[in-house]
Design an enzyme around this catalytic site. Structure first.
Site, PDB file in Angstrom:
ATOM      1  N   ASN A   1      35.619  47.090  38.369  1.00 23.50           N
ATOM      2  CA  ASN A   1      34.799  45.856  38.138  1.00 23.50           C
ATOM      3  C   ASN A   1      33.767  45.870  39.019  1.00 23.50           C
ATOM      4  O   ASN A   1      33.723  45.346  40.232  1.00 23.50           O
ATOM      5  CB  ASN A   1      35.586  44.880  38.557  1.00 23.50           C
ATOM      6  CG  ASN A   1      35.144  43.358  38.304  1.00 23.50           C
ATOM      7  OD1 ASN A   1      33.833  43.136  38.136  1.00 23.50           O
ATOM      8  ND2 ASN A   1      36.065  42.187  38.092  1.00 23.50           N
TER       9      ASN A   1
ATOM     10  N   GLU B   1      42.408  41.643  45.496  1.00 20.93           N
ATOM     11  CA  GLU B   1      42.450  42.814  44.752  1.00 20.93           C
ATOM     12  C   GLU B   1      41.269  42.667  43.508  1.00 20.93           C
ATOM     13  O   GLU B   1      41.346  41.748  43.031  1.00 20.93           O
ATOM     14  CB  GLU B   1      43.881  42.827  43.789  1.00 20.93           C
ATOM     15  CG  GLU B   1      45.064  43.384  44.926  1.00 20.93           C
ATOM     16  CD  GLU B   1      46.196  42.353  45.064  1.00 20.93           C
ATOM     17  OE1 GLU B   1      46.014  41.392  44.003  1.00 20.93           O
ATOM     18  OE2 GLU B   1      46.908  42.582  45.447  1.00 20.93           O
TER      19      GLU B   1
ATOM     20  N   TYR C   1      31.604  41.044  46.623  1.00 20.44           N
ATOM     21  CA  TYR C   1      32.407  41.099  47.523  1.00 20.44           C
ATOM     22  C   TYR C   1      31.821  41.705  48.703  1.00 20.44           C
ATOM     23  O   TYR C   1      31.832  41.556  49.746  1.00 20.44           O
ATOM     24  CB  TYR C   1      33.748  41.505  47.340  1.00 20.44           C
ATOM     25  CG  TYR C   1      34.611  40.630  46.193  1.00 20.44           C
ATOM     26  CD1 TYR C   1      34.529  39.586  46.424  1.00 20.44           C
ATOM     27  CD2 TYR C   1      35.125  41.406  45.073  1.00 20.44           C
ATOM     28  CE1 TYR C   1      35.334  38.836  45.489  1.00 20.44           C
ATOM     29  CE2 TYR C   1      35.992  40.607  44.174  1.00 20.44           C
ATOM     30  CZ  TYR C   1      35.805  39.383  44.255  1.00 20.44           C
ATOM     31  OH  TYR C   1      36.757  38.182  43.701  1.00 20.44           O
TER      32      TYR C   1
END
Ligand SMILES: CC(C)(COP(=O)(O)OP(=O)(O)OC[C@H]1O[C@@H](n2cnc3c(N)ncnc32)[C@H](O)[C@@H]1OP(=O)(O)O)[C@@H](O)C(=O)NCCC(=O)NCCS
Length: 148
Positions: free
Chosen positions: A110, A105, A117
């Site tokens: 962000n 999560e 990621y």
């Protein structure tokens, strides 16, 4: 600069909690981390040590699938490749464990973490509405792994 990634021990908990507080203003908490380190066979925690002090850490649960539960690099050591190194290590660990996917999560705001990621093949999956204490949504991201 000397650095290493090494397994976290209970002696590292207070430094990691101080780091979590600096970075996130909250912590997973001593009890959860201590229990994971001492009793949970599915928990994998490692720290980034630079010149003898802890400058980052990652916690993962690897069961039939894997979940990254916390991850940071201290501000002064960001944008130097350490986050990538830690994420690559975590992905390799999951591949060796033959799990099919990794989830995590991340706050919708962000961008640094979302970029990281995405760079490593995580795809947006769904939102958890008002997941964080300030009412911010979490984006759940997922990476499928090749299972041999
Ligand atoms: C997310 C975090 C771990 C990245 O660590 P890092 O050591 O700076 O990462 P790297 O130097 O390996 O950067 C890897 C990639 O992240 C992304 N990234 C890192 N900093 C970025 C920034 N300021 N802006 C945009 N993208 C950024 C980029 O895609 C970068 O790849 P590139 O260098 O090819 O552009 C770090 O920013 C951090 O600790 N943030 C606060 C805690 C946090 O958000 N944890 C994740 C919770 S889900």
């Amino acid at each position: 600069m000397k650095y290493q990634l090494r397994p976290m021990t209970t002696d590292d908990i207070s430094a990691v909690i101080e780091g979590e507080m600096r970075v996130f203003t909250h912590t997973l908490g001593f009890d959860l981390i201590y229990t994971d380190l001492t009793l949970n066979p599915y928990a994998y925690y490692f720290v980034l040590e630079i010149d003898g002090t802890i400058q980052g850490y990652m916690g993962l649960w690897i069961e039939d699938h894997a979940q990254i539960i916390n991850f940071y690099v201290e501000k002064e050591y960001r944008c130097m490749g350490f986050g990538s190194m830690m994420l690559e290590f975590a992905i390799e660990l999951c591949q060796m464990s033959h799990v099919k996917n990794i989830t995590l999560e991340v706050r919708v705001s962000n961008d640094e973490a979302k970029n990281l990621y995405e760079k490593y093949g995580f795809k947006p999956s769904h939102f958890r509405k008002q997941y964080y204490e300030n009412g911010e949504d979490a984006l759940v991201m997922n990476k499928e792994l090749e299972v041999e």
